[in-house]
Design a protein around this motif. Structure first.
Motif, PDB file in Angstrom:
ATOM      1  N   THR A   1     -53.040  23.800  18.627  1.00  0.00           N
ATOM      2  CA  THR A   1     -53.511  22.897  17.578  1.00  0.00           C
ATOM      3  C   THR A   1     -53.415  23.575  16.214  1.00  0.00           C
ATOM      4  N   ILE A   2     -53.524  22.753  15.181  1.00  0.00           N
ATOM      5  CA  ILE A   2     -53.501  23.304  13.829  1.00  0.00           C
ATOM      6  C   ILE A   2     -54.739  24.160  13.591  1.00  0.00           C
ATOM      7  N   ASP A   3     -55.857  23.821  14.220  1.00  0.00           N
ATOM      8  CA  ASP A   3     -57.063  24.645  14.098  1.00  0.00           C
ATOM      9  C   ASP A   3     -56.850  26.024  14.717  1.00  0.00           C
ATOM     10  N   ASP A   4     -56.167  26.075  15.870  1.00  0.00           N
ATOM     11  CA  ASP A   4     -55.843  27.367  16.491  1.00  0.00           C
ATOM     12  C   ASP A   4     -55.010  28.228  15.549  1.00  0.00           C
ATOM     13  N   ILE A   5     -54.059  27.592  14.912  1.00  0.00           N
ATOM     14  CA  ILE A   5     -53.157  28.315  14.011  1.00  0.00           C
ATOM     15  C   ILE A   5     -53.912  28.846  12.793  1.00  0.00           C
ATOM     16  N   THR A   6     -54.736  28.009  12.168  1.00  0.00           N
ATOM     17  CA  THR A   6     -55.470  28.464  10.986  1.00  0.00           C
ATOM     18  C   THR A   6     -56.482  29.555  11.338  1.00  0.00           C
ATOM     19  N   GLU A   7     -57.106  29.448  12.514  1.00  0.00           N
ATOM     20  CA  GLU A   7     -58.032  30.496  12.947  1.00  0.00           C
ATOM     21  C   GLU A   7     -57.295  31.820  13.175  1.00  0.00           C
ATOM     22  N   ALA A   8     -56.136  31.755  13.800  1.00  0.00           N
ATOM     23  CA  ALA A   8     -55.349  32.971  14.034  1.00  0.00           C
ATOM     24  C   ALA A   8     -54.927  33.595  12.712  1.00  0.00           C
ATOM     25  N   PHE A   9     -54.519  32.760  11.755  1.00  0.00           N
ATOM     26  CA  PHE A   9     -54.121  33.273  10.444  1.00  0.00           C
ATOM     27  C   PHE A   9     -55.268  34.010   9.773  1.00  0.00           C
ATOM     28  N   ALA A  10     -56.481  33.486   9.928  1.00  0.00           N
ATOM     29  CA  ALA A  10     -57.643  34.123   9.310  1.00  0.00           C
ATOM     30  C   ALA A  10     -57.903  35.505   9.896  1.00  0.00           C
ATOM     31  N   LEU A  11     -57.502  35.718  11.141  1.00  0.00           N
ATOM     32  CA  LEU A  11     -57.729  37.006  11.798  1.00  0.00           C
ATOM     33  C   LEU A  11     -56.630  38.030  11.520  1.00  0.00           C
ATOM     34  N   LEU A  12     -55.472  37.552  11.091  1.00  0.00           N
ATOM     35  CA  LEU A  12     -54.340  38.448  10.843  1.00  0.00           C
ATOM     36  C   LEU A  12     -54.377  38.914   9.390  1.00  0.00           C
ATOM     37  N   ASP A  13     -54.354  40.237   9.216  1.00  0.00           N
ATOM     38  CA  ASP A  13     -54.544  40.792   7.878  1.00  0.00           C
ATOM     39  C   ASP A  13     -53.292  40.832   7.014  1.00  0.00           C
ATOM     40  N   ASP A  14     -52.175  41.199   7.596  1.00  0.00           N
ATOM     41  CA  ASP A  14     -50.996  41.344   6.731  1.00  0.00           C
ATOM     42  C   ASP A  14     -49.917  40.333   7.107  1.00  0.00           C
ATOM     43  N   TRP A  15     -48.988  40.168   6.168  1.00  0.00           N
ATOM     44  CA  TRP A  15     -47.965  39.142   6.338  1.00  0.00           C
ATOM     45  C   TRP A  15     -46.937  39.490   7.395  1.00  0.00           C
ATOM     46  N   GLU A  16     -46.741  40.738   7.673  1.00  0.00           N
ATOM     47  CA  GLU A  16     -45.828  41.093   8.764  1.00  0.00           C
ATOM     48  C   GLU A  16     -46.374  40.563  10.091  1.00  0.00           C
ATOM     49  N   GLU A  17     -47.690  40.720  10.303  1.00  0.00           N
ATOM     50  CA  GLU A  17     -48.320  40.188  11.511  1.00  0.00           C
ATOM     51  C   GLU A  17     -48.259  38.656  11.527  1.00  0.00           C
ATOM     52  N   ARG A  18     -48.481  38.051  10.390  1.00  0.00           N
ATOM     53  CA  ARG A  18     -48.439  36.588  10.307  1.00  0.00           C
ATOM     54  C   ARG A  18     -47.040  36.053  10.609  1.00  0.00           C
ATOM     55  N   TYR A  19     -46.026  36.714  10.077  1.00  0.00           N
ATOM     56  CA  TYR A  19     -44.653  36.295  10.380  1.00  0.00           C
ATOM     57  C   TYR A  19     -44.362  36.424  11.878  1.00  0.00           C
ATOM     58  N   ARG A  20     -44.807  37.511  12.486  1.00  0.00           N
ATOM     59  CA  ARG A  20     -44.613  37.667  13.935  1.00  0.00           C
ATOM     60  C   ARG A  20     -45.298  36.533  14.697  1.00  0.00           C
ATOM     61  N   TYR A  21     -46.492  36.188  14.250  1.00  0.00           N
ATOM     62  CA  TYR A  21     -47.230  35.091  14.885  1.00  0.00           C
ATOM     63  C   TYR A  21     -46.475  33.768  14.715  1.00  0.00           C
ATOM     64  N   VAL A  22     -45.977  33.493  13.527  1.00  0.00           N
ATOM     65  CA  VAL A  22     -45.223  32.263  13.273  1.00  0.00           C
ATOM     66  C   VAL A  22     -43.989  32.209  14.168  1.00  0.00           C
ATOM     67  N   ILE A  23     -43.294  33.331  14.297  1.00  0.00           N
ATOM     68  CA  ILE A  23     -42.124  33.386  15.179  1.00  0.00           C
ATOM     69  C   ILE A  23     -42.544  33.109  16.625  1.00  0.00           C
ATOM     70  N   GLU A  24     -43.664  33.684  17.033  1.00  0.00           N
ATOM     71  CA  GLU A  24     -44.153  33.494  18.404  1.00  0.00           C
ATOM     72  C   GLU A  24     -44.496  32.034  18.686  1.00  0.00           C
ATOM     73  N   ILE A  25     -45.182  31.370  17.768  1.00  0.00           N
ATOM     74  CA  ILE A  25     -45.497  29.965  18.038  1.00  0.00           C
ATOM     75  C   ILE A  25     -44.238  29.098  17.994  1.00  0.00           C
ATOM     76  N   GLY A  26     -43.246  29.518  17.221  1.00  0.00           N
ATOM     77  CA  GLY A  26     -41.962  28.812  17.233  1.00  0.00           C
ATOM     78  C   GLY A  26     -41.292  28.909  18.592  1.00  0.00           C
ATOM     79  N   ARG A  27     -41.435  30.049  19.226  1.00  0.00           N
ATOM     80  CA  ARG A  27     -40.851  30.230  20.569  1.00  0.00           C
ATOM     81  C   ARG A  27     -41.521  29.333  21.601  1.00  0.00           C
TER      82      ARG A  27
END
Length: 145
Positions: A2-28
């Motif tokens: 869900t979009i709530d899951d995504i926004t919560e995960a983003f709040a926990l990730l500190d740097d953009w490298e981690e966020r990009y990895r997460y975005v790639i992972e949800i794309g997969r």
């Protein structure tokens, strides 16, 4: 996801490298489109990468729309997943009234996406909202008959 899951995960990730990895992972996690769905009618114009979007319109006066999407670029496929999590499963009228680009701003994408990718995200959002407007208009045309 869900979009709530995504926004919560983003709040926990500190740097953009981690966020990009997460975005790639949800794309997969997006199911692949069938080859016949990767056609010119489903391709989103305005995206530098290939992006395909399939819209499914439910029944009724205010149909629920669901979406499938895919891209041939990893980060873009993740952006597709975020966009679909925001819009898919909502009523057409609600989709027309919501701009997911504001969500992208809140998540910080505006500062971390190239202008080309930002334009592609905007094109995808515009396409989804246009499909929703058509679904509402088509239903209202039927009601007038």
């Amino acid at each position: 996801m869900t979009i709530d899951d995504i926004t919560e995960a983003f709040a926990l990730l500190d740097d953009w490298e981690e966020r990009y990895r997460y975005v790639i992972e949800i794309g997969r996690s997006l199911p692949e489109l069938r080859p016949d769905q990767r056609n010119e009618d489903n391709r989103v114009k305005g995206c530098a990468s290939n992006v395909w979007l399939v819209t499914h319109v439910g029944d009724g006066a205010n149909p629920i729309l669901t979406f499938e999407g895919e891209s041939d670029a990893h980060i873009v496929k993740g952006l597709v997943a975020v966009t679909l999590a925001f819009y898919s499963g909502k009523h057409a009228v609600d989709i027309v009234g919501q701009d997911a680009f504001e969500l992208f701003r809140q998540l910080g994408f505006e500062q971390h996406l190239t202008p080309q990718r930002s334009n592609g995200v905007r094109s995808m959002i515009d396409r989804i909202r246009r499909d929703a407007r058509r679904a509402v208009s088509a239903d209202q045309a039927v009601l007038k008959d």
